[in-house]
Design a protein around this motif. Structure first.
Motif, PDB file in Angstrom:
ATOM      1  N   LYS A  85      -6.491  55.266  34.655  1.00  0.00           N
ATOM      2  CA  LYS A  85      -7.128  56.403  33.995  1.00  0.00           C
ATOM      3  C   LYS A  85      -6.940  56.348  32.477  1.00  0.00           C
ATOM      4  O   LYS A  85      -7.855  56.644  31.715  1.00  0.00           O
ATOM      5  CB  LYS A  85      -6.540  57.699  34.547  1.00  0.00           C
ATOM      6  CG  LYS A  85      -7.208  58.952  34.061  1.00  0.00           C
ATOM      7  CD  LYS A  85      -6.593  60.147  34.766  1.00  0.00           C
ATOM      8  CE  LYS A  85      -7.264  61.433  34.388  1.00  0.00           C
ATOM      9  NZ  LYS A  85      -6.698  62.572  35.116  1.00  0.00           N
ATOM     10  N   PHE A  86      -5.748  55.950  32.050  1.00  0.00           N
ATOM     11  CA  PHE A  86      -5.439  55.960  30.621  1.00  0.00           C
ATOM     12  C   PHE A  86      -5.425  54.559  30.003  1.00  0.00           C
ATOM     13  O   PHE A  86      -4.905  54.368  28.899  1.00  0.00           O
ATOM     14  CB  PHE A  86      -4.093  56.661  30.384  1.00  0.00           C
ATOM     15  CG  PHE A  86      -4.107  58.092  30.849  1.00  0.00           C
ATOM     16  CD1 PHE A  86      -4.886  59.028  30.206  1.00  0.00           C
ATOM     17  CD2 PHE A  86      -3.371  58.473  31.949  1.00  0.00           C
ATOM     18  CE1 PHE A  86      -4.922  60.343  30.638  1.00  0.00           C
ATOM     19  CE2 PHE A  86      -3.398  59.786  32.397  1.00  0.00           C
ATOM     20  CZ  PHE A  86      -4.172  60.729  31.738  1.00  0.00           C
ATOM     21  N   ALA A  87      -6.023  53.593  30.688  1.00  0.00           N
ATOM     22  CA  ALA A  87      -6.059  52.219  30.179  1.00  0.00           C
ATOM     23  C   ALA A  87      -6.942  52.131  28.945  1.00  0.00           C
ATOM     24  O   ALA A  87      -7.848  52.944  28.740  1.00  0.00           O
ATOM     25  CB  ALA A  87      -6.587  51.278  31.263  1.00  0.00           C
ATOM     26  N   GLN A  88      -6.672  51.122  28.142  1.00  0.00           N
ATOM     27  CA  GLN A  88      -7.513  50.873  26.976  1.00  0.00           C
ATOM     28  C   GLN A  88      -8.919  50.562  27.458  1.00  0.00           C
ATOM     29  O   GLN A  88      -9.112  49.845  28.429  1.00  0.00           O
ATOM     30  CB  GLN A  88      -6.981  49.680  26.184  1.00  0.00           C
ATOM     31  CG  GLN A  88      -5.648  49.928  25.530  1.00  0.00           C
ATOM     32  CD  GLN A  88      -5.232  48.733  24.700  1.00  0.00           C
ATOM     33  OE1 GLN A  88      -6.036  48.146  24.005  1.00  0.00           O
ATOM     34  NE2 GLN A  88      -3.961  48.381  24.786  1.00  0.00           N
ATOM     35  N   CYS A  89      -9.884  51.095  26.742  1.00  0.00           N
ATOM     36  CA  CYS A  89     -11.266  50.893  27.193  1.00  0.00           C
ATOM     37  C   CYS A  89     -12.020  49.905  26.326  1.00  0.00           C
ATOM     38  O   CYS A  89     -13.233  49.806  26.409  1.00  0.00           O
ATOM     39  CB  CYS A  89     -12.004  52.222  27.267  1.00  0.00           C
ATOM     40  SG  CYS A  89     -12.108  53.089  25.704  1.00  0.00           S
ATOM     41  N   GLY A  90     -11.336  49.177  25.507  1.00  0.00           N
ATOM     42  CA  GLY A  90     -12.025  48.166  24.714  1.00  0.00           C
ATOM     43  C   GLY A  90     -12.558  48.691  23.400  1.00  0.00           C
ATOM     44  O   GLY A  90     -13.360  48.038  22.757  1.00  0.00           O
ATOM     45  N   ASP A  91     -12.131  49.876  23.000  1.00  0.00           N
ATOM     46  CA  ASP A  91     -12.579  50.416  21.723  1.00  0.00           C
ATOM     47  C   ASP A  91     -11.886  49.677  20.591  1.00  0.00           C
ATOM     48  O   ASP A  91     -10.727  49.308  20.689  1.00  0.00           O
ATOM     49  CB  ASP A  91     -12.211  51.904  21.586  1.00  0.00           C
ATOM     50  CG  ASP A  91     -13.059  52.778  22.478  1.00  0.00           C
ATOM     51  OD1 ASP A  91     -13.926  52.238  23.188  1.00  0.00           O
ATOM     52  OD2 ASP A  91     -12.852  53.995  22.470  1.00  0.00           O
TER      53      ASP A  91
END
Length: 164
Positions: A85-91
């Motif tokens: 849920k709180f993983a890095q999303c590639g931003d």
């Protein structure tokens, strides 16, 4: 007057801005990755109720040792769910040290798709365990699968921070 060829007017305007097309494509990939991760979290959360049912059954039957095992599985499942849920999303912002490019985002999305398959396998196993299997090997297998899923989630961030 310019002829309208079916594209969204904002897409036409964006085409006039240098670098906007690449930005738009990256944003689409990020959004897709985020939606996939949310779907994984939802499917895991929707199946936690199976563990609650097992706990109630073990409590009724007086199998306290299995209660502890199921609670451990539930804890692992919640930890993994939170990590996803709180993983890095590639931003990556313009001034970030690590810039996430399209290739990395594509790799991240493929990684998440493979992870979703593993999650689906876990959920299938969770729902296929009958009352006899809950008291032994079945719980051990679920715990091992969760350990494997946790490792996959922890390795995910390496894809983002890898410098090519």
């Amino acid at each position: 007057m310019a002829e309208y060829n079916g594209n969204n007017i904002f897409e036409k305007l964006g085409a006039l801005i240098p670098g906007y097309k690449g930005y738009s494509e990256r944003e689409g990939r990020r959004e897709t990755d985020k939606i996939l991760r949310e779907q994984i979290v939802d499917s895991l959360n929707n199946n936690i109720s199976v563990l609650y049912k097992w706990n109630r059954a073990f409590l009724k039957e007086g199998h306290l040792e299995q209660l502890t095992e199921v609670e451990d599985i539930e804890k692992k499942l919640r930890i993994i769910t939170d990590q996803i849920k709180f993983a890095q999303c590639g931003d990556s912002g313009f001034f970030d040290v690590v810039q996430v490019n399209e290739k990395t985002l594509d790799n991240l999305y493929l990684y998440d798709m493979a992870f979703k398959k593993k999650v689906d396998e876990f959920i299938t196993n969770l729902n296929s365990i009958n009352s006899h299997q809950r008291k032994g090997v079945g719980l051990e297998n679920l715990s091992e699968q969760l350990d494997s899923l946790k490792q996959i989630v922890e390795n995910r961030d390496k894809l983002i921070t890898e410098i090519e």
